[in-house]
Motif scaffolding. Structure first.
Motif, PDB file in Angstrom:
ATOM      1  N   GLU A  58       0.852  -1.206   0.000  1.00 61.92           N
ATOM      2  CA  GLU A  58       0.000   0.000   0.000  1.00 61.92           C
ATOM      3  C   GLU A  58       0.882   1.247   0.000  1.00 61.92           C
ATOM      4  N   GLU A  59       1.908   1.194   0.873  1.00 62.79           N
ATOM      5  CA  GLU A  59       2.715   2.404   1.045  1.00 62.79           C
ATOM      6  C   GLU A  59       3.668   2.652  -0.124  1.00 62.79           C
ATOM      7  N   MET A  60       4.281   1.549  -0.634  1.00 63.18           N
ATOM      8  CA  MET A  60       5.335   1.715  -1.634  1.00 63.18           C
ATOM      9  C   MET A  60       4.797   1.741  -3.068  1.00 63.18           C
ATOM     10  N   ALA A  61       3.662   0.976  -3.283  1.00 62.51           N
ATOM     11  CA  ALA A  61       3.235   0.853  -4.671  1.00 62.51           C
ATOM     12  C   ALA A  61       1.936   1.595  -4.969  1.00 62.51           C
ATOM     13  N   ILE A  62       0.952   1.473  -4.046  1.00 64.95           N
ATOM     14  CA  ILE A  62      -0.365   1.998  -4.349  1.00 64.95           C
ATOM     15  C   ILE A  62      -0.457   3.515  -4.084  1.00 64.95           C
ATOM     16  N   ALA A  63      -0.107   3.879  -2.816  1.00 68.25           N
ATOM     17  CA  ALA A  63      -0.296   5.280  -2.425  1.00 68.25           C
ATOM     18  C   ALA A  63       0.435   6.273  -3.350  1.00 68.25           C
ATOM     19  N   PRO A  64       1.683   5.935  -3.714  1.00 65.27           N
ATOM     20  CA  PRO A  64       2.390   6.906  -4.568  1.00 65.27           C
ATOM     21  C   PRO A  64       1.743   7.054  -5.951  1.00 65.27           C
ATOM     22  N   ALA A  65       1.009   5.976  -6.386  1.00 62.72           N
ATOM     23  CA  ALA A  65       0.473   6.020  -7.744  1.00 62.72           C
ATOM     24  C   ALA A  65      -0.814   6.825  -7.850  1.00 62.72           C
ATOM     25  N   LEU A  66      -1.421   7.147  -6.712  1.00 60.91           N
ATOM     26  CA  LEU A  66      -2.726   7.809  -6.740  1.00 60.91           C
ATOM     27  C   LEU A  66      -2.570   9.315  -6.624  1.00 60.91           C
ATOM     28  N   GLY A  68      -4.911  11.266  -5.236  1.00 56.53           N
ATOM     29  CA  GLY A  68      -5.525  11.840  -4.044  1.00 56.53           C
ATOM     30  C   GLY A  68      -7.032  11.967  -4.136  1.00 56.53           C
ATOM     31  N   ASN A  69      -7.618  11.582  -5.304  1.00 58.64           N
ATOM     32  CA  ASN A  69      -9.074  11.668  -5.406  1.00 58.64           C
ATOM     33  C   ASN A  69      -9.712  10.410  -4.834  1.00 58.64           C
ATOM     34  N   ASP A  70     -10.948  10.599  -4.416  1.00 58.46           N
ATOM     35  CA  ASP A  70     -11.742   9.467  -3.968  1.00 58.46           C
ATOM     36  C   ASP A  70     -11.846   8.477  -5.114  1.00 58.46           C
ATOM     37  N   LEU A  71     -11.609   7.163  -4.819  1.00 57.57           N
ATOM     38  CA  LEU A  71     -11.585   6.184  -5.900  1.00 57.57           C
ATOM     39  C   LEU A  71     -12.962   6.013  -6.541  1.00 57.57           C
ATOM     40  N   GLY A  72     -14.004   6.411  -5.797  1.00 57.36           N
ATOM     41  CA  GLY A  72     -15.363   6.313  -6.330  1.00 57.36           C
ATOM     42  C   GLY A  72     -15.497   7.132  -7.618  1.00 57.36           C
ATOM     43  N   ARG A  73     -14.619   8.097  -7.802  1.00 60.32           N
ATOM     44  CA  ARG A  73     -14.707   8.924  -8.996  1.00 60.32           C
ATOM     45  C   ARG A  73     -13.967   8.292 -10.168  1.00 60.32           C
ATOM     46  N   GLY A  74     -13.413   7.102  -9.986  1.00 59.72           N
ATOM     47  CA  GLY A  74     -12.693   6.434 -11.073  1.00 59.72           C
ATOM     48  C   GLY A  74     -11.235   6.847 -11.099  1.00 59.72           C
ATOM     49  N   LEU A  75     -10.448   6.099 -11.887  1.00 64.07           N
ATOM     50  CA  LEU A  75      -9.008   6.370 -11.951  1.00 64.07           C
ATOM     51  C   LEU A  75      -8.709   7.141 -13.229  1.00 64.07           C
ATOM     52  N   SER A  76      -7.707   7.983 -13.092  1.00 65.26           N
ATOM     53  CA  SER A  76      -7.270   8.651 -14.331  1.00 65.26           C
ATOM     54  C   SER A  76      -6.407   7.668 -15.117  1.00 65.26           C
ATOM     55  N   ARG A  77      -6.155   7.934 -16.346  1.00 63.72           N
ATOM     56  CA  ARG A  77      -5.314   7.073 -17.184  1.00 63.72           C
ATOM     57  C   ARG A  77      -3.936   6.928 -16.574  1.00 63.72           C
ATOM     58  N   GLN A  78      -3.444   8.110 -16.089  1.00 63.98           N
ATOM     59  CA  GLN A  78      -2.117   8.132 -15.463  1.00 63.98           C
ATOM     60  C   GLN A  78      -2.055   7.170 -14.275  1.00 63.98           C
ATOM     61  N   GLU A  79      -3.100   7.335 -13.450  1.00 61.01           N
ATOM     62  CA  GLU A  79      -3.122   6.527 -12.232  1.00 61.01           C
ATOM     63  C   GLU A  79      -3.118   5.031 -12.585  1.00 61.01           C
ATOM     64  N   SER A  80      -3.961   4.675 -13.566  1.00 58.55           N
ATOM     65  CA  SER A  80      -4.055   3.270 -13.962  1.00 58.55           C
ATOM     66  C   SER A  80      -2.708   2.755 -14.412  1.00 58.55           C
ATOM     67  N   ARG A  81      -2.021   3.515 -15.205  1.00 60.07           N
ATOM     68  CA  ARG A  81      -0.723   3.059 -15.725  1.00 60.07           C
ATOM     69  C   ARG A  81       0.279   2.877 -14.603  1.00 60.07           C
ATOM     70  N   ARG A  82       0.348   3.913 -13.698  1.00 61.65           N
ATOM     71  CA  ARG A  82       1.328   3.843 -12.602  1.00 61.65           C
ATOM     72  C   ARG A  82       1.042   2.610 -11.694  1.00 61.65           C
ATOM     73  N   LEU A  83      -0.275   2.444 -11.521  1.00 64.67           N
ATOM     74  CA  LEU A  83      -0.621   1.295 -10.662  1.00 64.67           C
ATOM     75  C   LEU A  83      -0.167  -0.015 -11.300  1.00 64.67           C
ATOM     76  N   ARG A  84      -0.410  -0.130 -12.608  1.00 63.69           N
ATOM     77  CA  ARG A  84      -0.034  -1.367 -13.287  1.00 63.69           C
ATOM     78  C   ARG A  84       1.451  -1.603 -13.195  1.00 63.69           C
ATOM     79  N   GLU A  85       2.202  -0.544 -13.426  1.00 65.37           N
ATOM     80  CA  GLU A  85       3.665  -0.678 -13.366  1.00 65.37           C
ATOM     81  C   GLU A  85       4.115  -1.086 -11.951  1.00 65.37           C
ATOM     82  N   ALA A  86       3.479  -0.423 -10.974  1.00 68.58           N
ATOM     83  CA  ALA A  86       3.923  -0.657  -9.594  1.00 68.58           C
ATOM     84  C   ALA A  86       3.563  -2.070  -9.122  1.00 68.58           C
ATOM     85  N   THR A  87       2.443  -2.563  -9.588  1.00 67.16           N
ATOM     86  CA  THR A  87       1.992  -3.845  -9.037  1.00 67.16           C
ATOM     87  C   THR A  87       2.432  -5.032  -9.865  1.00 67.16           C
TER      88      THR A  87
END
Ligand code: C2E
Ligand code: CA
Ligand code: CA
Length: 664
Positions: A58-66, A68-87
């Protein structure tokens, strides 16, 4: 010391088995609890690992990729990519099986495999807890579908739900759901559990063996102790012989099984004297020696017990006749009478043996011991050595009652008989007198001798009517044989009890008058023992009778109670030397000496001398040579009804054998 009894051994084994089972049970419970606890520890460890891993991801991979918006609003393209790379890396390495990001309403906004249709209700308790800020970790089974065909479908997983805090805003924006592989942890736990099982099993087995050993040795010691105290409670500490308790237990076994056996009560003569003069230590040594000699002289199957003091008890299995008992006891008697050296003092021991037979005389322990005891005391009162029990020797009140009834019936029913034994004048060879000897033709027990019933009758007042009967019958018989031309006088035995009262003199004089027999034709025989208990009344009776011309003989002379001074004062005309001395004349110098001086003594007092129990011609001859006046005994005739005596085979002067050197 004998080996511990079988019962004690069996109970010891049972005790040990009980111990073994009882200690096995807690050990099994302990093992199960410990192993169960260990397994739980392993799982806890796995869950802790999962929690830490989730925190790191959570701390090393997820939090840095977000952003700061509530996830209920969906992910931005950027966020999705960073998350994929991190995970990707974590997924790829297999350290994470599945990763999902959920909005607070339970919808999937990101997953490692891109699928977003696995929503959970926002009300799910674990999910709700994570949404509120706490982490939920547990082991679950992942449905096959959710693993996306991955290996380990349906396997155990660690599922972690924890809030996601975006670095950019520093606030919770959704929930991270991680599925971590549990196999490794499970394998670890399994291996650890298995190791623990082995160690624990080994340890417990050792513990169990140690406990068992302790309990075994304890129960062995207990058993030995029990056997020792049982032995001590059943044996005499001085001689090591069985004590009264064990003796009675063994006797009880015989009575229960109805097996034939002889019970013998042994009592040492004069033991108290040894104790008093030589001391208790010497007395103890003597008892030990007696114990050893009794033990050695009897058979292995016989029991020798010390009943207390100087009393011993013998149990002789299979011995059912007086002859068999005597044969065995003779060995014991001989062994006892051999000289014993105690502290340098030579002693000889005699003992009285009283014998009772099981089941003939009694069927229970107490009665048997009582029978043996009465026989033994009977022996003490006169006959030495071995006395076999007979109902008539028992002097207990109840026995006396039955003898009393029996004797009264005997007199009324004419069951009494008189046998006669001739007394021969040694100088002329003529029969001068017949001695009346009482017999009882008992309807059940056959012909009884005086020894069978007299001691009991003498304890009762029936002795007077019995003596009256004898006197009347003897005088009657005297009249009969006189009328047939026999010149014999008649002798009648009287008991000490008879002389105690004046009645005897009265009835003797009355009966003489009734039968018209001259007083000089009647002799009365009184035992030396009777005179020893003189209270004045005895000599008064004797005087009165003697004044009328009745001959008075002192019976069993030499057995040793009357003092010489006393003898002089009594109105006696004759002494009868006890057959105990006469029997020894041919073999014992000492007996010859005694008889010689008894004859001289009696003659010195002006008394005639008759020798009893003459069984051989050699003895008769020796007596004649020694100045004895008359003799009686089997050599001349056995006691018989007078008519059967006929011409008694009197071997007086004819056919006399030569005296040998030895008994001259
Ligand atoms: P006792 O007066 O000394 O009688 C002699 C006993 O010796 C008799 O035993 C007789 O059978 C036995 N005898 C005779 N000759 C010999 C012999 O050569 N060898 C041996 N070994 N024994 C011999 P019994 O008839 O059994 O009488 C025992 C005792 O009973 C008598 O001893 C006497 O004291 C007493 N007794 C017998 N009849 C009467 C009686 O009518 N009244 C009383 N008060 N006592 C009696
Ligand atoms: Ca007699
Ligand atoms: Ca006698």
């Amino acid at each position: 010391m004998s080996s511990p009894p079988r019962a004690a051994r069996a109970s010891g084994t049972r005790l040990f088995a009980g111990y073994a089972v009882a200690s096995l049970l807690p050990i099994l419970v302990l093992g199960t609890v410990l192993a169960g606890g260990n397994r739980q520890d392993g799982i806890e460890r796995g869950l802790g690992q999962g929690r830490a891993q989730a925190a790191v991801i959570e701390e090393m991979a997820i939090a840095p990729a977000l952003e700061g918006n509530d996830l209920g609003r969906g992910l931005s393209r950027q966020e999705s990519r960073r998350l994929r790379e991190a995970t990707d890396l974590a997924i790829y390495r297999g350290s994470v099986v599945r990763l999902l990001l959920r909005s607070f309403d339970g919808q999937v906004v990101f997953s490692d495999d891109g699928s977003v249709d696995d929503a959970v209700p926002a009300s799910d308790p674990s999910f709700a807890a994570a949404a509120r800020g706490s982490t939920d970790v547990r082991v679950t089974r992942m449905p096959h579908a959710q693993t996306g065909g991955q290996e380990g479908g349906g396997a155990s997983m660690i599922r972690v739900l924890q809030p996601v805090i975006a670095n950019a805003s520093g606030r919770a924006v959704g929930v991270l759901e991680l599925h971590l592989p549990f196999d490794e942890v499970a394998a670890d736990v399994h291996a650890a559990t298995e190791r623990t099982y082995w160690r624990l099993g080994g340890g417990l087995a050792i513990l169990y063996v140690v406990l068992a050993l302790i309990s075994w040795s304890t129960s062995r010691r207990l058993r030995a102790h029990a056997a020792r105290s049982e032995y001590e409670s059943l044996h005499d500490p001085l001689t090591g012989l069985p004590n009264r308790k064990l003796f009675e237990i063994r006797l009880e076994e015989y009575t229960r099984r109805q097996d034939a056996a002889a019970v013998v009560q042994v009592d040492l003569d004069r033991f108290k004297k040894v104790n008093d003069t030589l001391g208790h230590r010497a007395g103890d040594k003597l008892l030990c020696e007696v114990a050893a000699r009794l033990r050695e002289s009897l058979r292995a199957q016989d029991t020798v017990a010390r009943l207390g003091g100087d009393e011993f008890g013998l149990l002789l299995p299979g011995v059912r006749t007086p002859a068999a008992a005597r044969a065995l006891l003779e060995r014991a008697e001989r062994a006892l009478s051999a000289e014993i050296l105690i502290d340098g003092v030579p002693l000889t021991m005699d003992a009285s043996f009283g014998v009772a037979f099981h089941p003939r005389h009694a069927g229970d322990v107490e009665a048997l011991l009582h029978c043996a005891d009465s026989a033994m005391y009977h022996g003490k009162r006169g006959m030495r050595g071995t006395v076999v029990y007979h109902p008539s020797i028992a002097v207990s009140p109840s026995d006396n009652l039955s003898i009393q009834g029996d004797m009264r019936r005997a007199i009324d029913n004419d069951e009494l008989r008189l046998h006669y034994q001739p007394i021969v004048d040694l100088a002329t060879g003529e029969v001068t007198r017949l001695e009346a000897l009482l017999r009882w033709q008992h309807p059940e027990r056959g012909l009884l001798l005086p020894g069978d019933f007299l001691p009991a009758v003498e304890q009762t007042s029936l002795i007077a009517p019995m003596t009256d009967w004898v006197l009347r019958q003897a005088l009657h018989d005297h009249v009969a044989w006189t009328s047939e031309g026999h010149p014999w006088a008649v002798a009648v035995n009287v008991s000490a009890r008879n002389l105690d009262s004046q009645c005897l003199a009265d009835s003797v004089l009355r009966l003489l008058e009734d039968s018209a027999v001259a007083a000089s034709r009647l002799h009365l025989e009184v035992t030396e023992t009777a005179l020893a208990i003189d209270h004045g009344s005895v000599s008064a009776s004797l005087d009165r009778l003697a004044r009328h011309g009745i001959g008075m003989a002192l019976d069993d002379f030499g057995v040793g109670y009357a003092s010489l001074a006393h003898l002089r004062t009594l109105a006696l005309s004759e002494v009868k030397i006890d057959r105990g001395f006469v029997a020894g004349l041919e073999s014992s110098d000492q007996d010859r000496e005694v008889v010689r001086s008894l004859i001289q003594l009696a003659h010195g007092l002006g008394l005639r001398v008759t020798a009893e129990g003459v069984e051989t011609s050699v003895t008769a001859l020796w007596l004649e040579r020694s100045g004895c006046d008359s003799a009686q005994g089997y050599h001349f005739a056995r006691p018989l009804p007078w008519r059967q005596l006929g011409e008694p085979a009197v071997r007086g002067r004819q056919g006399r054998p030569a005296l040998t050197e030895a008994n001259r």
